[in-house]
Design a protein around this motif. Structure first.
Motif, mmCIF file in Angstrom:
data_model
loop_
_atom_site.group_PDB
_atom_site.id
_atom_site.type_symbol
_atom_site.label_atom_id
_atom_site.label_comp_id
_atom_site.label_asym_id
_atom_site.label_seq_id
_atom_site.Cartn_x
_atom_site.Cartn_y
_atom_site.Cartn_z
ATOM 1 N N ALA A 42 0.831 -1.206 0.000
ATOM 2 C CA ALA A 42 0.000 0.000 0.000
ATOM 3 C C ALA A 42 0.863 1.253 0.000
ATOM 4 O O ALA A 42 0.613 2.204 -0.741
ATOM 5 C CB ALA A 42 -0.934 -0.009 1.209
ATOM 6 N N LEU A 43 1.905 1.255 0.837
ATOM 7 C CA LEU A 43 2.782 2.422 0.911
ATOM 8 C C LEU A 43 3.588 2.588 -0.364
ATOM 9 O O LEU A 43 3.902 3.714 -0.761
ATOM 10 C CB LEU A 43 3.722 2.306 2.123
ATOM 11 C CG LEU A 43 4.618 3.514 2.398
ATOM 12 C CD1 LEU A 43 3.784 4.777 2.584
ATOM 13 C CD2 LEU A 43 5.499 3.272 3.619
ATOM 14 N N MET A 44 3.910 1.485 -1.037
ATOM 15 C CA MET A 44 4.634 1.583 -2.300
ATOM 16 C C MET A 44 3.793 2.310 -3.340
ATOM 17 O O MET A 44 4.291 3.155 -4.095
ATOM 18 C CB MET A 44 5.023 0.194 -2.809
ATOM 19 C CG MET A 44 5.729 0.200 -4.172
ATOM 20 S SD MET A 44 7.318 1.040 -4.157
ATOM 21 C CE MET A 44 8.362 -0.258 -3.484
ATOM 22 N N GLY A 45 2.491 1.984 -3.397
ATOM 23 C CA GLY A 45 1.612 2.701 -4.325
ATOM 24 C C GLY A 45 1.558 4.176 -4.016
ATOM 25 O O GLY A 45 1.578 5.023 -4.918
ATOM 26 N N ASP A 46 1.490 4.502 -2.734
ATOM 27 C CA ASP A 46 1.473 5.901 -2.321
ATOM 28 C C ASP A 46 2.785 6.580 -2.678
ATOM 29 O O ASP A 46 2.809 7.721 -3.147
ATOM 30 C CB ASP A 46 1.221 5.979 -0.816
ATOM 31 C CG ASP A 46 0.942 7.396 -0.353
ATOM 32 O OD1 ASP A 46 0.371 8.175 -1.144
ATOM 33 O OD2 ASP A 46 1.283 7.726 0.790
#
Length: 279
Positions: A42-46
């Motif tokens: 999720a943080l990678m997408g952000d």
């Protein structure tokens, strides 16, 4: 008169394009979100969605297509994050936070230092009501490529997401799968530039998969539910924004949030019923 009022949004060309771009990006973002949720990215997408800003600004300065700058910047962020996390003691989530905030800050500094006709709000939050034929073609081509690759390689990507060691032992090229997924992520963010922009793109990349994860038990069903949920939520968000006189992108994200809450509540109720002793 009631029917005419309900169909009013479909009478305007700018609303028609907004519906089209929503339908186009719904499938790839929903499919990709399933893998990001299972892999815990999720943080990678952000991070990647924020980090493409300097690429977009530099592409504008060099007078080249913005999608090229966004893709190059997204890949640089993904590769740099992977390299730093593998060659330092710092954990990956910490590295991502440092890299994406640094690149996002760089993009803001470059943007404020030049004279530009491009509105920063359109880059950050999308401009669905200003979508043109070129945006539709760009999003359509990228979305088709991403969807085909994910559907063809979903079993390999699923094993890589659950157990990278087993995937490597099975003879799969885990490095190719890892950076291939990062490439797909960067491409998908490029496709969503005109819809939700950079700030809200993470909503499209996470919410459909999270909702489907709460409501299904198999990965095949998860992908189907994610696509249907994403498509209906995006079209509903565009439709409601016309009557609410709001921006389509935030309206879409609010709908995703509401659906997620409902899915969570439904999951909790089902779990409690399943654990209650039979009378």
């Amino acid at each position: 008169m009631m029917l005419e009022t309900l169909l009013q949004p479909f009478q305007f060309p700018f609303m028609q394009n907004a519906f089209w771009i929503a339908a186009i990006v719904a499938v790839p973002t929903a499919l990709l979100s399933c893998f990001l949720v299972l892999k815990g990215w999720a943080l990678m997408g952000d991070a990647v969605s924020h980090a493409v800003l300097p690429g977009v600004v530099l592409a504008y300065i060099l007078n080249i297509p913005l999608v090229i700058g966004a893709f190059v910047a997204g890949m640089c962020c993904a590769i740099l994050t992977g390299y730093l996390s593998e060659n330092s003691r710092v954990k990956q989530d910490t590295v991502m936070g440092v890299v994406f905030s640094g690149m996002f800050g760089l993009g803001i500094v470059i943007y404020t230092s030049i004279t530009s006709d491009a509105h920063l709000d359109h880059i950050l939050f999308g401009n669905m009501l200003g979508v043109g034929p070129q945006d539709l073609w760009t999003a359509g081509i990228i979305s088709a490529i991403v969807a085909v690759v994910l559907l063809m390689k979903w079993k390999d990507l699923l094993l890589h997401a659950f157990d990278p060691a087993q995937a490597q032992a099975s003879g799969m090229n885990t490095t190719l799968l890892h950076y291939g997924l990062l490439t797909i992520l960067s491409l998908t963010i490029v496709a969503t530039l005109s819809t939700t922009g950079l700030i809200l793109a993470v909503g499209l990349l996470i919410a459909p998969g999270a909702i489907a994860f709460l409501t299904t038990r198999s990965f095949g069903a998860m992908m189907v539910v994610a696509v249907v949920t994403c498509l209906l939520s995006m079209l509903t968000g565009v439709y409601l924004s016309f009557y609410l006189d709001s921006a389509p992108a935030p309206t879409i994200i609010l709908i995703f949030s509401a659906v997620f809450v409902l899915a969570f509540i439904n999951r909790q109720i089902r779990t409690r019923r399943a654990t209650q002793p039979a009378n």
